[in-house]
Design a protein around this motif. Structure first.
Motif, PDB file in Angstrom:
ATOM      1  N   GLU A 168       0.836  -1.204   0.000  1.00 41.56           N
ATOM      2  CA  GLU A 168       0.000   0.000   0.000  1.00 41.56           C
ATOM      3  C   GLU A 168       0.869   1.251   0.000  1.00 41.56           C
ATOM      4  O   GLU A 168       0.555   2.251  -0.650  1.00 41.56           O
ATOM      5  N   THR A 169       1.998   1.167   0.732  1.00 43.99           N
ATOM      6  CA  THR A 169       2.934   2.289   0.718  1.00 43.99           C
ATOM      7  C   THR A 169       3.424   2.555  -0.695  1.00 43.99           C
ATOM      8  O   THR A 169       3.429   3.695  -1.178  1.00 43.99           O
ATOM      9  N   ALA A 170       3.827   1.455  -1.388  1.00 45.89           N
ATOM     10  CA  ALA A 170       4.339   1.604  -2.751  1.00 45.89           C
ATOM     11  C   ALA A 170       3.262   2.220  -3.650  1.00 45.89           C
ATOM     12  O   ALA A 170       3.546   3.118  -4.449  1.00 45.89           O
ATOM     13  N   GLN A 179       4.551  -2.815 -11.056  1.00 45.82           N
ATOM     14  CA  GLN A 179       5.774  -2.416 -10.324  1.00 45.82           C
ATOM     15  C   GLN A 179       5.718  -2.906  -8.887  1.00 45.82           C
ATOM     16  O   GLN A 179       6.704  -3.393  -8.349  1.00 45.82           O
ATOM     17  N   VAL A 180       4.539  -2.776  -8.277  1.00 49.57           N
ATOM     18  CA  VAL A 180       4.388  -3.237  -6.890  1.00 49.57           C
ATOM     19  C   VAL A 180       4.698  -4.728  -6.815  1.00 49.57           C
ATOM     20  O   VAL A 180       5.441  -5.190  -5.956  1.00 49.57           O
ATOM     21  N   PHE A 181       4.133  -5.464  -7.754  1.00 52.23           N
ATOM     22  CA  PHE A 181       4.341  -6.906  -7.724  1.00 52.23           C
ATOM     23  C   PHE A 181       5.813  -7.257  -7.869  1.00 52.23           C
ATOM     24  O   PHE A 181       6.370  -8.055  -7.125  1.00 52.23           O
ATOM     25  N   ARG A 182       6.464  -6.603  -8.850  1.00 52.66           N
ATOM     26  CA  ARG A 182       7.834  -6.986  -9.153  1.00 52.66           C
ATOM     27  C   ARG A 182       8.824  -6.492  -8.106  1.00 52.66           C
ATOM     28  O   ARG A 182       9.763  -7.170  -7.744  1.00 52.66           O
ATOM     29  N   ARG A 183       8.600  -5.266  -7.614  1.00 48.50           N
ATOM     30  CA  ARG A 183       9.595  -4.661  -6.723  1.00 48.50           C
ATOM     31  C   ARG A 183       9.322  -4.965  -5.252  1.00 48.50           C
ATOM     32  O   ARG A 183      10.230  -4.934  -4.444  1.00 48.50           O
ATOM     33  N   VAL A 184       8.058  -5.160  -4.889  1.00 50.28           N
ATOM     34  CA  VAL A 184       7.737  -5.324  -3.471  1.00 50.28           C
ATOM     35  C   VAL A 184       7.291  -6.751  -3.154  1.00 50.28           C
ATOM     36  O   VAL A 184       7.889  -7.430  -2.324  1.00 50.28           O
TER      37      VAL A 184
END
Lengths: 284, 338
Positions: A168-170, A179-184
């Motif tokens: 949620e922060t991302a 991006q959220v999936f890949r990076r976080v």
């Protein structure tokens, strides 16, 4: 008092070790002992025999198709279940567990009933000359079915445990969903994911029951390694049977070693796994 | 969405694999022989001999694939879509199912080839441990106290049905024998059976590898093979005074062979079973050949046993199946109330 406790602890440890030795280590040792009973040359000959080679290739092929598909499905399902609330969520979780609850023989028979010559799609398939049952596609389907829960089952509790704060922060910082999936998400779950894939792969290569029903047992064409082991043994060829079995046993060893390495690298995973076990043990 | 090309590739791969494996690719013809358990070693050798002969006669290469399992299970698999060009099963009843349930062959299939479409026969004998410690000579010895008998489950195994009927026929042929005394004998016999395997080969493994039982009721070829493979001196074959003539028939699976375009080679394949070479190979693998010359050459390995046929003793397979192995048949009575 403490001496008694000390003694009983030793006794328990002794019993556990004895149990392990008799039921796990001894069979393992016998597999390798029998495989090399007639020397290395016989062992190599058993594995390079055309029928054995085709069984090995088929097993690898089936795993190469089933594991990536269940990887994609498992991540998607875990994401949906851990991150979203929707109607029918608990039904979906139950469905994912279905292959664990159903006997593998039934899993195979389901596909015979659906795709067999007298099954729902049988006549259509026959007209178009597409073979599913007693051919490679049927083996792949049965394998996908039985290995279906491994990745999702590993990820769901892990993702639930981690919560959605970081994601949620991302998102609030402007990241896109991908991006959220890949990076976080992915970095957080990668070890659990890898572990799920390992287990999925081990089962995909080792499955006997479901595959036996849909295989047709045509030598050199539709025999996977576990089926080939049975055939060799029934043909009075125990050395070759154990040679092929030793490959499957090696697979188990590699899986265990990889698991130990993963847990050493990622203590979180162990905690998560344990939390999962506790959760499963206490849930009704 | 990224995964779409991957999934599409996999689906294409799967489809390609499904359509691959046509019967004819260039000059290579592929046949699938779906057979029962104890014929593995025989057909291994026979297929190579046939392929060489076919190559010499036509210049084509023929590859014969094999599938083995319990006879009833194999018939079921063909009906469910296993692409058999020829079926070589343990008993006519299982091939009848290909006609009656599968509609894959004509009902009169058994009249198409000589000798009831049975190129080789076999019978049921006893395999005992070396020296015959329990002194087993005939069927009557099997029900003596302390004798454990290994035979597979007649519900799933063709060989087991032959065992069962051989025992029944012997008991009925004894002085004063009737169906009632035969049933009493077979019931006593099954009280001596500690484990029912699902197939003939499984039962052999139980007896020779796991060391269970004092006597194995087995196909003659299966018993002889066990003696040869596991070392003479560990086991010996005992021929009872009377047994049954087991006729494991063969047929082309018309509908599938025509679909594959393999009828000609499939028929030649079965014809080769009746040739001197085929008969010789069958005899070498302990199947009793029809051919007199092969029979004479291998006479020493086929002891003289009085053989009754299924038609004489039971009025054919359909009747025998209904009376003994169908639900509610004599086997259910015997085994249910053991």
């Amino acid at each position: 008092m403490s001496r008694v406790a000390h003694g009983s602890r030793r006794l328990l440890i002794g019993v556990a070790l004895l149990y392990l030795a008799v039921f796990l280590l001894l069979p393992f040792a016998i597999v390798f002992g029998e495989a090399f009973a007639h020397g290395v040359a016989t062992y190599v000959a058993a594995l390079t025999d055309p029928a054995a080679r085709s069984a090995i290739v088929l097993t690898l092929t089936v795993a190469a198709i089933a594991v990536p598909l269940n990887l994609v499905f498992g991540v998607a399902a875990a994401w949906a279940i851990a991150r979203h609330d929707f109607r029918g969520k608990s039904a979906l979780v139950t469905l994912i567990d279905l292959p664990f609850a159903v006997s593998p023989v039934i899993s195979g028979l389901i596909y015979v009933l659906v795709f067999g010559a007298n099954g729902w799609f049988g006549s259509w398939l026959a007209e178009h000359d597409v073979r599913v049952i007693f051919a490679v596609p049927g083996i792949v389907l049965a394998t996908i079915f039985v290995t279906f829960p491994f990745v999702a089952r590993e990820l769901i509790p892990l993702m639930q445990l981690q919560g959605r704060d970081e994601e949620e922060t991302a998102l609030s910082l402007g990241a896109s969903g991908w991006q959220v999936f890949r990076r976080v998400t992915l970095p957080n779950i990668r070890w659990g994911l890898l572990y799920g894939v390992l287990l999925c792969n081990a089962r995909a290569m080792g499955e006997f029951g479901a595959v036996s029903v849909v295989s047709g047992h045509v030598r050199g064409l539709t025999n996977t390694m576990p089926l080939h082991v049975e055939i060799l043994y029934n043909e009075y060829n125990p050395t070759a049977a154990f040679a092929v079995a030793s490959l499957l046993a090696l697979l188990a060893l590699v899986t265990l070693a990889a698991r130990a390495m993963l847990e050493a690298r990622e203590p979180d995973l162990r905690h998560a796994t344990r939390a999962v076990q506790v959760a499963q043990a206490t849930s009704p | 969405m990224r995964s779409a090309p991957l999934v599409r590739t996999l689906v294409l791969l799967l489809a390609a694999w499904a359509c691959a494996s046509p019967a004819v690719a260039g000059q290579t013809v592929t046949l699938l022989n779906v057979s029962y358990d104890p014929t593995r070693e025989f057909y291994d050798e026979f297929n190579a001999a046939f392929a060489a002969d076919w190559k010499r006669r036509t210049g084509d290469t023929v590859v014969v694939n094999q599938s083995h399992g319990g006879s009833g299970k194999q018939a079921r698999a063909i009906i469910d879509g296993l692409q058999a060009d020829v079926a070589t099963l343990a008993l006519g009843y299982d091939i009848d199912a290909l006609a009656s349930i599968g509609h894959l062959i004509p009902a009169d299939w058994q009249k198409r080839l000589p000798s009831n479409s049975t190129p080789y026969t076999s019978t049921i004998v006893f395999l005992v441990r070396a020296g015959n410690p329990k002194g087993i000579r005939d069927w009557g010895d099997l029900v003596k106290p302390g004798v454990a008998v290994i035979t597979p489950n007649p519900k799933t195994s063709g060989g087991a049905r032959w065992n069962y009927l051989a025992a029944w026929a012997w008991a009925r042929s004894q002085p004063g024998g009737t169906d009632a005394t035969a049933e009493a004998y077979v019931k006593a016999l099954y009280a001596h059976v500690p484990v029912l395997d699902s197939g003939a080969r499984g039962a052999t493994m139980t007896f020779v590898e796991r060391g269970l039982g004092d006597v194995l009721l087995a196909w003659e070829n299966e018993a002889q093979l066990a003696v040869r493979e596991l070392g003479v001196g560990k086991f010996q074959v005992v021929a009872p005074s009377q047994s049954i003539l087991a006729e494991p028939p063969v047929t082309v699976v018309d509908k599938l062979a025509d679909h594959h375009g393999t009828r000609k080679v499939a028929e030649a394949y079965l014809g080769y079973l009746y040739s001197p070479q085929g008969q010789e190979l069958a005899a070498r693998h302990y199947f009793r050949p029809r051919d007199a010359a092969a029979r004479a050459k291998y006479a020493s390995q086929f002891p003289e046993v009085k053989l009754v046929t299924i038609d004489q003793a039971f009025g054919g397979w359909t009747k025998a199946q209904a009376a003994h192995f169908a639900d509610g048949g004599s086997f259910d009575r015997i085994y249910g109330v053991r």
